[in-house]
Every structure is written in C-alpha cells, then in structure tokens.
Design a protein around this motif. Structure first.
Motif, short mmCIF file in Angstrom:
data_model
loop_
_atom_site.label_atom_id
_atom_site.label_comp_id
_atom_site.label_asym_id
_atom_site.label_seq_id
_atom_site.Cartn_x
_atom_site.Cartn_y
_atom_site.Cartn_z
N LEU B 365 6.55 26.34 -32.09
CA LEU B 365 6.17 26.89 -33.15
C LEU B 365 6.73 28.36 -33.35
O LEU B 365 7.23 28.76 -34.53
N TYR B 366 6.75 29.22 -32.46
CA TYR B 366 7.35 30.33 -32.42
C TYR B 366 8.60 30.50 -32.18
O TYR B 366 9.29 31.45 -32.77
N TYR B 367 9.09 29.43 -31.78
CA TYR B 367 10.69 29.52 -32.00
C TYR B 367 11.24 28.93 -33.32
O TYR B 367 11.98 29.22 -33.93
N ILE B 368 10.54 27.90 -33.88
CA ILE B 368 10.92 27.33 -34.94
C ILE B 368 10.51 28.15 -36.34
O ILE B 368 11.51 28.44 -37.28
N LEU B 369 9.49 28.80 -36.48
CA LEU B 369 9.08 29.17 -37.73
C LEU B 369 10.15 30.25 -38.01
O LEU B 369 10.63 30.34 -39.37
N PRO B 370 10.51 31.29 -37.38
CA PRO B 370 11.36 32.43 -37.72
C PRO B 370 12.68 31.82 -38.31
O PRO B 370 13.32 32.30 -39.40
N ARG B 371 13.00 30.79 -37.56
CA ARG B 371 14.52 30.10 -38.05
C ARG B 371 14.21 29.33 -39.12
O ARG B 371 14.83 29.29 -40.38
N ALA B 372 13.10 28.41 -39.39
CA ALA B 372 12.81 27.75 -40.44
C ALA B 372 12.90 28.43 -41.97
O ALA B 372 13.31 28.29 -42.88
N LEU B 373 12.06 29.49 -41.74
CA LEU B 373 11.74 30.61 -42.85
C LEU B 373 12.64 31.59 -43.11
O LEU B 373 12.77 32.13 -44.13
N GLY B 374 13.45 31.66 -42.22
CA GLY B 374 14.56 32.75 -42.25
C GLY B 374 14.16 34.28 -42.29
O GLY B 374 14.89 35.23 -42.48
N PHE B 375 13.00 34.52 -41.94
CA PHE B 375 12.67 35.80 -41.26
C PHE B 375 11.71 36.09 -40.24
O PHE B 375 11.05 34.86 -39.81
N ASP B 376 11.51 37.11 -39.41
CA ASP B 376 10.82 37.11 -38.38
C ASP B 376 9.41 37.32 -38.54
O ASP B 376 8.83 37.62 -39.64
N PHE B 377 8.43 37.00 -37.66
CA PHE B 377 7.18 37.22 -37.65
C PHE B 377 6.67 38.47 -38.09
O PHE B 377 7.42 39.65 -37.57
N LEU B 378 5.76 38.96 -38.81
CA LEU B 378 5.36 40.16 -39.17
C LEU B 378 4.63 40.99 -38.16
O LEU B 378 4.59 42.20 -37.98
N PHE B 379 3.98 40.35 -37.28
CA PHE B 379 3.22 41.10 -36.31
C PHE B 379 3.78 40.37 -34.92
O PHE B 379 3.13 39.45 -34.26
N PRO B 380 4.80 40.76 -34.60
CA PRO B 380 5.43 39.96 -33.37
C PRO B 380 4.64 40.40 -31.92
O PRO B 380 4.63 39.76 -31.06
N LYS B 381 3.71 41.39 -31.96
CA LYS B 381 2.84 41.90 -30.88
C LYS B 381 1.87 40.68 -30.73
O LYS B 381 1.57 40.23 -29.48
N PHE B 382 1.39 40.23 -31.89
CA PHE B 382 0.44 38.93 -31.91
C PHE B 382 1.02 37.83 -30.93
O PHE B 382 0.24 37.06 -30.42
N THR B 383 2.33 37.42 -31.34
CA THR B 383 2.82 36.31 -30.59
C THR B 383 2.62 36.39 -29.08
O THR B 383 2.46 35.39 -28.58
#
Lengths: 264, 473
Positions: B365-383
């Motif tokens: 999901l960490y790979y898929i979500l930014p691609r499917a939604l078209g933008f990056d995670f808001l809190f990359p430190k959390f991942t």
C-alpha cells in the motif's frame, strides 16, 4: 499455464477435496451420531438437556466463555488395574504373592498375567480398564471426550485455549450451584488468586428487606453489596449455572470404555 | 483491432492507477478505521490479564466478546478489504488495462464495511454465532459474502480483458484467493449457521474454515502480492516460475487440510490426516525460502525500493517461520501436546496477521497509494516509523505469546506460569497499535486532501465558465 483454467482446476482439487474431506464427510459421519447406550447398562447417553440448561448454553456462547475454556478432554491411552474381590482359601499365600506384584497402571498383557497368577493362588480377581492421561490426572474427566458428548449442543463450544480449566466435566467436579454463582459474581471470593474476570453484570443489586430474600446470593462479607442491598442473580446467571451443572461427560461408552467405580 | 481492444486498449500506468483510485479509497478508508478499532479492542482484551476487572462492569467489553470482536475487526475489517484493494491494483497493472467497472467495488466496499459493522456490533451485544472466525451472525456474513463476490467479478473481468496474455505466478495465487474465500466462507456458514449439522461435526468444520482463512487464504494473498513486488522492486526476475508453480500446488493441496489438533474428539482419521498435511507443509515453505533467498540475495537496494522492500522481506520471513512452526507441531508429538490449547496458537494467529500478511499489505500500500492518488503521503516520516513499530511490535507480541504458551502447556495449564510472558506481550501489541495509528493518520490525511482537491476542482469548474463569459462580454 497460459489461461486461468489450471488455477480453477487447482482450486477445485484443493479446496474441493478438503471440503469433501473435512466438511461433507464429517457432516455425514458425525451428523448421524445418535444417543448411545452406556456400557454394561441400558441407560441412554447423553441425556437430553432440558429447560434452563439449554438456555444456559446460549449465555455461555453470548459471553464468549469458550475464549478461555475448552470442553474437550484428551486421553493418552488406557491402563489396566487388577483388583482383588475375594481372598480365596489360602489368604496367607495370596498376601505373600500380592506383596511382590504391581496391580495398577499395567498394560493389558501384564494385567492378564497378574490376574492369572492371583487366580492360580486361589484369589478372585477383576480387571478394570482405567483411561490414562494428563488431563485425567488433573481431574478434568474420567475418559476422553467423544462425539456423543456434544450431541445436543448448538453451537458446539469446543474452545481452543485453556486460560482456565477444561469444563467438559465441571458438573461432576463442582456440583454446587451456589458455588458457581458466587464464582461468577466474584471469582476471587471462590478461588482466592483467580484471574478469571468477574461476570457481575449477570447479577443485580436489590434493596434488602428485613429478612434476606430467598433468591439472594450469600456473599462473603468482604465482597458483599453495600449495606441495605443484596445481590440477586439474573435469570441468565441461573441458566448459565444450570448449563455448567449439565456438563457431565462421565459415562463409559463404546468409543471410550472404562470400568466405572463400583456403586456403594 | 478487435472489438475487445477498442473497449480495453492497453493503458499507461498512470491511467491504470487512476482507474483504481476510487475502489482503493472506498476499501481502504474503512479498513484503516477497522485496523485501529481492532487493535484498540485487542489491547482492551490484553489488559484484562493485567487487571481482570478492567471495564468488567460493561457486558459489551467482557473478555470473550471483545477478544472475538478484535480478531474479526482485524481480519474482516482490515486484512480482507486491504487485500482486495491490493489485488484490484495488481490485476489492473498486470493486465495493462484500466480496471473494469470501478464503481462496482466502490459500492461493494460500502456493503462490506456495513457488514463488518453489523457483525462487530452483534458480537459485542452477545449475538455472535459462537464459532471461531465465523462469529458474524447472518446479517453480517451475508453482506460481506455479497460484497466479496461483487468485488471479485470485475476484478476477474479485468483479468479476462488483459492485454498482456502472459499468466504470471501472482495471477494464480490471487485468482485462487478470489475463489477461495467465497467458497469456504459460504460452505462453512451453510453447514454451521444456515442448516447446521448436528453435534461435534460443527467443531471440525469450524477449525477447517479457520485454517483455510488464516493460513491458506492469507498465504495465497501474501505470496501472490510478494511475487508481484519482488521483481518490481529488485529489478530482477522472480526465481523462478517453476518454484512458484510448485509452491502454489503444494500449498493448495496440503495447506487446506491442516489445523485439526491431535487430541480432538473427532474420529481418529480426521486429526491423523490433518497431521500428515501439516507435516507435508514443509514442502511449500522450503520452496518459498529458496525463492526468497534466490530472488533477493545480493539485490542492489535502489532509492525506489529502499522504502518498501523491507516490508516484503520481513513478511516472507514471517511466512517461513509460521510454516515451520506448523510443521514442527505436526512432526513432534510432545511439542504438539504441550502447545495445544495454549497461547502458542494465538502466537501463530498474530504472526499471520501482523507479521506476514499485515507487513506485505502495508508494503504494497505504501507503494500503491501515492501512485493511485497522484500525490505523496503528507507525513512521510510516519511510513518509515510504521515499519519499525510493526516489526518490533510483531516480534514483541509473537515471541512472548509463544513462550507463554509453552510455559502454560508445560505447567498443567496453570495461568500463573504463563502470566509474565503474556503480560509482556501487551508491549508488542502497544507498538503495533501505535504503528497502525501512523498508517491510519497518513491514509485519512491523504483521503481528506483528495476530497479537498476534489471540492476545489468542482468549485473552479463551476466558477470558471462564468469568468470565461465575463471575459468575452
């Protein structure tokens, strides 16, 4: 593999096979289990559960007692005990012989040899079949659980974790309804270091009259209700206890034979 | 060009990802909420072994109910819908075509989460069916079965429309998973709830289902997804097609029969067969071991894989440990006797949920979500933090539970012997809970910012024609 067909084939073979093996076959083989007769007797086993005990199974289910209690007793094998029923004509010789022999926890063959020796010395003997196993040594039952034990249960509550003791025979082990009510109300009042959570919500407090009402629970003073109140079990609590008392898997049956202790 | 090709032309990765956006969000927003609720309920259950009367006055939260609700929230609330979300995306990507009928899974996702809600509330109110892993009463179980089928159909259709005709190992595992769940869930519910069989056969069927869900289904999804991502992240081919095929067949043929303990009150052939299957399970497990080592061994870590690859590594190791544990218990009668009916079994379940499938799903999901939604995670430190919390948490949960089980089984099931280790395992659970919060916060933040962009774009779509008219006049 070019198309999805082999996958479908694997699923049909794998899941289909195990569905036949572990769903349909047990449903046919075990679904047709009937009441059986108790060995050496004409009594039928198990007795049909009645009234409150039937409802109590639903209280047991609803509150997830099976999360901490199993209802299945294991047995590792059987042993034979040889018992002397008559001294015969020469008690002295027999007692000399007895002091050299072991009479309990024998294999079938060893028990036969011992029995023959004692009979030859003039004694009258009886061989008992005694189930053996750690669960039985703990006093959780007299034989392993068999399919018939669950004939009238829906849902069957086998359980898979023994945070507390096995309950397949709790009705034999603790036959006192008041003890159970007290234990459910405040487990530590019945078993001093109990870690079982209390089921206080199956009881309610009621203003005490001048004399205690007959249905009130007799609670030890350190666990007692506030002054002027008494603790009354709800119908669910009574049904649950009726169910617990009905758990008595202690009859010898064809699949799990043993010699019951002689009735006094 | 055939008619099929005009309707389902080969699509670019961006188009494919975009077509999966709505189904993914519908499944995952609910799933992340259940993940947090499930781990909180598991925590409440665990605290009862520190203080038996914690929240004891509330019948809704009595141990037997809250423990079952926690398990179901984690498995049916999180693991299954999150797996479906990943399968949807992997199938669309493998097929090189946009997802067919994306609105069907969107509707189905809502039906699914409604079903889980009905089921969990029923358990807490005391209306569970009383069968482990099948606690949802009729209302809940029918809803999730319908929802699953509604998601499986367009997903299988996307597979049917594939532009790349090759069948990859991931295809077999994930297709089998799409068929497996409805089949086993429906059969078990028919024989246990709809027209229940009499007596102890209920016990056999219940154990059969639990093993097929937690071991076989989880393995199909976890391995299927891992076999898709390993080559992608390492840039080398999967080692090898042959091994994958062999793992698939042996898993399906042996795995489905496992799980029935030796001392059960069933006719002797049932536990004996199950034990044999458990013993043979070493075959697919060794296969996965070889595949993992050969595919990953010495693979260069690139910046794009550094984030997600560790999730897959840990997940595969957890699978191997889990399988070896099943094999050892089937192999050694002494060990089986000691661990049966103890926390050892709970350790195996938690290892499957958090250590194996959870890890692999989070990584995917960490790979898929930014691609499917078209933008990056808001809190990359959390991942990044989530990985460590979930790893340390799983170790801190599973190992103490296994020790507690061993202690309990070798001390005549005396709870006091198990308590120190059991209480220690709550620490692991706490770490997992915090990690899950990181995941949920990131996902929900992403969902909200997507909503905001959506509203903004609708807003500007409404306002922009006006300005255009103004300019003209």
């Amino acid at each position: 593999m070019k198309t999805g067909l082999p996958v479908i084939f694997a699923v049909v073979l794998g899941l289909g096979g195990s569905t036949v093996g572990f769903v349909l076959a047990p449903a046919v083989q075990l679904g047709s289990v009937k009441q059986t007769t108790v060995l050496n007797s004409t009594d039928l086993y198990p007795p049909q559960r009645i009234g409150d005990a039937t409802l109590g199974l639903q209280v047991y289910r609803a509150n997830g007692c099976a999360a901490c209690h199993t209802q299945q007793v294991r047995q590792e094998g059987v042993a034979c005990d040889v018992g002397l029923t008559g001294p015969g004509k020469n008690p002295q010789a027999l007692s000399n012989l007895l002091s050299t022999l072991t009479l309990t926890h024998l294999t079938k063959e060893a028990a036969d040899t011992v029995a023959d020796q004692l009979t030859a010395a003039g004694g009258k003997v009886e061989t008992h079949i005694v189930p053996a196993g750690a669960d039985l040594d703990r006093g959780w039952g007299v034989r392993h659980s068999v399919a018939e034990d669950y004939l009238y249960d829906y849902p069957v509550q086998l359980g898979n974790l023994r945070a507390g003791p096995d309950l397949a025979n709790i009705g034999v082990r603790s036959p006192d309804a008041n003890w159970h009510l007290l234990h459910l109300y405040a487990p530590t009042s019945a078993v001093s270091n109990s870690k079982m959570p209390s089921f206080k919500y199956l009881f309610h407090l009621q203003k005490a009259g001048s004399t205690p009402s007959p249905e009130a629970l007799n609670v030890p003073s350190s666990f007692a209700a506030p002054a002027g109140y008494e603790v009354v079990p709800s119908p669910e609590a009574r049904q649950l206890v009726a169910y617990l008392l009905s758990l008595r898997a202690n009859q010898p049956v064809y699949d799990a034979p043993f010699t019951p202790p002689a009735k006094p | 060009m055939t008619a099929n090709e005009t309707i389902h032309p080969t699509a670019t990765a961006t188009e494919i990802d975009a077509s999966c956006k709505l189904p993914l969000l519908a499944l995952l927003v609910g799933a992340s909420v259940w993940l947090v609720i499930g781990s909180v309920m598991a925590m409440i259950a665990a605290i009862k072994f520190h203080a038996p009367d914690f929240l004891g006055a509330c019948p809704l939260l009595t141990y037997g109910r809250v423990a079952a609700a926690a398990n179901d929230a984690l498995v049916y609330g999180f693991c299954l819908p999150a797996s479906l979300a990943v399968i949807i995306w992997v199938f669309a990507r493998l097929s090189q075509t946009v997802y067919a009928l994306p609105l069907v899974p969107v509707v189905a996702a809502h039906i699914w989460h409604l079903g889980v809600f009905v089921g969990i509330v029923s358990i807490l109110l005391g209306n569970s069916t009383g069968f482990a892993w099948l606690e949802f009463p009729r209302g809940g179980s029918i809803l999730i079965l319908v929802a699953f089928v509604l998601i499986a159909i367009p997903t299988a259709a996307t597979f049917g429309f594939r532009r790349d005709r090759t069948l990859y190992p991931s295809h077999w595992f994930l297709l089998a998973a799409l068929l497996w769940f409805p089949w086993s869930y429906a059969s078990a519910n028919i024989f246990l709830v709809a027209m229940p069989v009499r007596g102890v056969a209920q016990g056999v069927i219940d154990i059969w289902f639990g093993n097929n869900l937690l071991f076989v289904w989880f393995s199909l999804v976890g391995l299927g997804v891992a076999f898709y991502f390993l080559p992608k992240l390492t840039g080398r081919p999967l080692y090898s097609y042959f091994y994958a095929q062999y793992v698939f067949w042996t898993l399906v043929l042996f795995g489905t029969w496992c799980g029935i303990p030796a001392g059960s009150p069933f006719p002797a052939w049932i536990p004996a067969l199950s034990n044999l299957a458990g013993w043979l399970l070493i075959v697919p497990v060794l296969g996965v071991l070889v595949m993992t080592v050969k595919t990953l061994g010495g693979a260069p870590v690139t910046t794009s894989s550094a984030e997600t690859l560790p999730y897959f590594k840990v997940g595969l190791v957890a699978f191997i440990v889990s399988g070896i544990a099943l094999h050892l218990v089937a192999h050694n009668e002494q060990l089986a006797r000691i661990t049966e009916f103890t926390w050892f079994g709970q350790a195996q379940v938690q290892l499957q949920i958090f250590g194996f499938l959870g890890m692999i799903l989070f990584g995917a999901l960490y790979y898929i979500l930014p691609r499917a939604l078209g933008f990056d995670f808001l809190f990359p430190k959390f991942t990044r933090a989530h990985f460590w919390f979930n790893l340390l948490g799983s170790v801190g949960l599973v190992i103490p539970l296994a020790i507690a089980g061993y202690a309990q089984g070798s001390h005549a099931y005396n709870l006091d012997a198990a308590l120190p280790a059991l209480r220690f395992s709550s620490m692991g659970l706490l770490l997992i809970l915090v990690g899950n919060l990181f995941f949920a916060v990131n996902l929900l933040a992403m969902f909200l910012s997507w909503k905001i962009t959506l509203v903004k774009s609708i807003f500007s779509a409404v306002t922009s024609p006006l300005t255009a008219v103004e300019v003209k006049s």
